[in-house]
Scaffold this motif. Sequence first.
Motif, mmCIF file in Angstrom:
data_model
loop_
_atom_site.group_PDB
_atom_site.id
_atom_site.type_symbol
_atom_site.label_atom_id
_atom_site.label_comp_id
_atom_site.label_asym_id
_atom_site.label_seq_id
_atom_site.Cartn_x
_atom_site.Cartn_y
_atom_site.Cartn_z
ATOM 1 N N GLY A 9 -10.723 -15.181 -13.243
ATOM 2 C CA GLY A 9 -9.893 -16.265 -14.102
ATOM 3 C C GLY A 9 -8.676 -15.581 -14.353
ATOM 4 O O GLY A 9 -7.809 -16.227 -15.047
ATOM 5 N N GLY A 10 -8.212 -14.474 -13.739
ATOM 6 C CA GLY A 10 -6.926 -14.052 -13.927
ATOM 7 C C GLY A 10 -5.988 -13.841 -12.749
ATOM 8 O O GLY A 10 -6.675 -14.251 -11.482
ATOM 9 N N ARG A 11 -4.871 -13.608 -12.701
ATOM 10 C CA ARG A 11 -3.958 -13.470 -11.551
ATOM 11 C C ARG A 11 -3.971 -11.972 -11.158
ATOM 12 O O ARG A 11 -4.157 -11.162 -11.692
ATOM 13 N N VAL A 12 -3.897 -12.112 -9.769
ATOM 14 C CA VAL A 12 -3.981 -10.820 -9.071
ATOM 15 C C VAL A 12 -2.730 -10.859 -8.056
ATOM 16 O O VAL A 12 -2.319 -11.971 -7.592
ATOM 17 N N THR A 13 -2.528 -9.558 -7.578
ATOM 18 C CA THR A 13 -1.879 -9.441 -6.160
ATOM 19 C C THR A 13 -2.621 -8.600 -5.389
ATOM 20 O O THR A 13 -3.289 -7.543 -5.887
ATOM 21 N N ALA A 14 -3.052 -9.247 -4.263
ATOM 22 C CA ALA A 14 -3.898 -8.580 -3.316
ATOM 23 C C ALA A 14 -3.185 -8.330 -1.990
ATOM 24 O O ALA A 14 -2.589 -8.981 -1.577
ATOM 25 N N LYS A 15 -3.362 -6.968 -1.439
ATOM 26 C CA LYS A 15 -2.709 -6.877 -0.121
ATOM 27 C C LYS A 15 -3.729 -6.538 0.833
ATOM 28 O O LYS A 15 -4.951 -5.832 0.254
ATOM 29 N N GLY A 16 -3.604 -6.907 1.936
ATOM 30 C CA GLY A 16 -4.515 -6.547 3.249
ATOM 31 C C GLY A 16 -4.332 -7.487 4.344
ATOM 32 O O GLY A 16 -3.122 -7.698 4.522
ATOM 33 N N LYS A 17 -5.110 -7.463 5.132
ATOM 34 C CA LYS A 17 -5.236 -7.829 6.418
ATOM 35 C C LYS A 17 -5.545 -9.424 6.468
ATOM 36 O O LYS A 17 -6.633 -9.880 5.988
ATOM 37 N N LEU A 18 -4.469 -10.063 6.936
ATOM 38 C CA LEU A 18 -4.764 -11.709 7.083
ATOM 39 C C LEU A 18 -5.327 -12.130 8.397
ATOM 40 O O LEU A 18 -4.884 -11.628 9.504
ATOM 41 N N PHE A 19 -6.237 -12.859 8.177
ATOM 42 C CA PHE A 19 -6.662 -13.689 9.376
ATOM 43 C C PHE A 19 -6.669 -15.286 9.305
ATOM 44 O O PHE A 19 -7.175 -15.640 8.075
ATOM 45 N N ASP A 20 -6.136 -15.808 10.199
ATOM 46 C CA ASP A 20 -5.865 -17.228 10.262
ATOM 47 C C ASP A 20 -6.716 -17.866 11.223
ATOM 48 O O ASP A 20 -6.572 -17.357 12.533
ATOM 49 N N ARG A 21 -7.278 -18.939 10.852
ATOM 50 C CA ARG A 21 -8.122 -19.657 11.949
ATOM 51 C C ARG A 21 -8.181 -21.214 11.258
ATOM 52 O O ARG A 21 -8.743 -21.469 10.239
ATOM 53 N N VAL A 79 -8.713 -9.546 4.266
ATOM 54 C CA VAL A 79 -9.581 -8.243 4.032
ATOM 55 C C VAL A 79 -8.864 -7.450 3.152
ATOM 56 O O VAL A 79 -7.654 -6.815 3.431
ATOM 57 N N ILE A 80 -9.308 -7.582 1.785
ATOM 58 C CA ILE A 80 -8.537 -6.813 0.769
ATOM 59 C C ILE A 80 -8.584 -5.385 0.956
ATOM 60 O O ILE A 80 -9.444 -4.498 0.974
ATOM 61 N N GLU A 81 -7.300 -4.775 0.899
ATOM 62 C CA GLU A 81 -7.137 -3.335 0.952
ATOM 63 C C GLU A 81 -6.730 -2.711 -0.421
ATOM 64 O O GLU A 81 -7.202 -1.687 -0.841
ATOM 65 N N GLN A 82 -6.081 -3.651 -1.141
ATOM 66 C CA GLN A 82 -5.684 -3.263 -2.440
ATOM 67 C C GLN A 82 -5.775 -4.475 -3.215
ATOM 68 O O GLN A 82 -5.143 -5.582 -2.884
ATOM 69 N N ILE A 83 -6.054 -4.210 -4.599
ATOM 70 C CA ILE A 83 -6.153 -5.490 -5.540
ATOM 71 C C ILE A 83 -5.748 -4.971 -7.002
ATOM 72 O O ILE A 83 -6.239 -3.915 -7.310
ATOM 73 N N ALA A 84 -4.890 -5.573 -7.723
ATOM 74 C CA ALA A 84 -4.565 -5.280 -9.169
ATOM 75 C C ALA A 84 -4.265 -6.636 -9.740
ATOM 76 O O ALA A 84 -3.724 -7.451 -9.145
ATOM 77 N N ALA A 85 -4.462 -6.600 -10.977
ATOM 78 C CA ALA A 85 -3.679 -7.564 -11.876
ATOM 79 C C ALA A 85 -2.315 -7.707 -11.722
ATOM 80 O O ALA A 85 -1.416 -6.835 -11.703
ATOM 81 N N ALA A 86 -2.073 -9.060 -11.877
ATOM 82 C CA ALA A 86 -0.772 -9.620 -11.754
ATOM 83 C C ALA A 86 -0.370 -10.162 -13.054
ATOM 84 O O ALA A 86 -1.041 -10.463 -13.676
ATOM 85 N N PRO A 87 1.167 -10.224 -13.343
ATOM 86 C CA PRO A 87 1.645 -10.456 -14.461
ATOM 87 C C PRO A 87 1.561 -12.172 -14.613
ATOM 88 O O PRO A 87 1.241 -12.837 -13.723
ATOM 89 N N PRO A 88 1.213 -12.717 -16.018
ATOM 90 C CA PRO A 88 0.842 -14.018 -15.954
ATOM 91 C C PRO A 88 2.251 -14.940 -15.258
ATOM 92 O O PRO A 88 3.330 -14.387 -15.349
ATOM 93 N N LYS A 89 1.999 -16.031 -14.718
ATOM 94 C CA LYS A 89 2.723 -17.111 -14.159
ATOM 95 C C LYS A 89 3.856 -17.496 -15.148
ATOM 96 O O LYS A 89 3.154 -17.817 -16.283
ATOM 97 N N LYS A 90 4.976 -17.407 -14.918
ATOM 98 C CA LYS A 90 6.042 -18.242 -15.891
ATOM 99 C C LYS A 90 6.141 -19.353 -15.914
ATOM 100 O O LYS A 90 6.167 -20.079 -14.678
#
Length: 126
Positions: A96-108, A115-126
């Motif tokens: 239900g919240g906003r995040v910033t997720a960093k990781g390895k992207l796979f497109d198909r 593949v999430i390597e780091q995830i943290a809460a992100a500030p609310p969208k303005k």
Amino acid sequence: MKTSAKLMVGAAILFCASALLLHGQQKSVSVEGYVLDSACAFTKNLDKPISRECALKCAEAGSQLVILSDVGSIYWPIADTMPATGQNAKLLEFAGGRVTAKGKLFDRGGSHALVIEQIAAAPPKK
């Protein structure tokens, strides 16, 4: 060794080498967006979750949580291990919240998996 056996071994080696090369070419990305239930992202065409409680209830019922980016792309969290495991445990605290997720992207085929390597809460969208 017979010619056909040599060809099969050569093809197997080539296949494995190309798979390793493609795996090494996956790019690392940072995605910012909302964590919500995958079904709601599609069936309700939401821009953000209805509520944290709604996202949690759907996840507890077995629905996969996804990240809906600010530009409307949906990122499916996946494991890079076999056998693969669900990734809801990494996302539940952010449901239900906003995040910033960093990781390895796979497109198909137009789909995005992360593949999430780091995830943290992100500030609310303005």
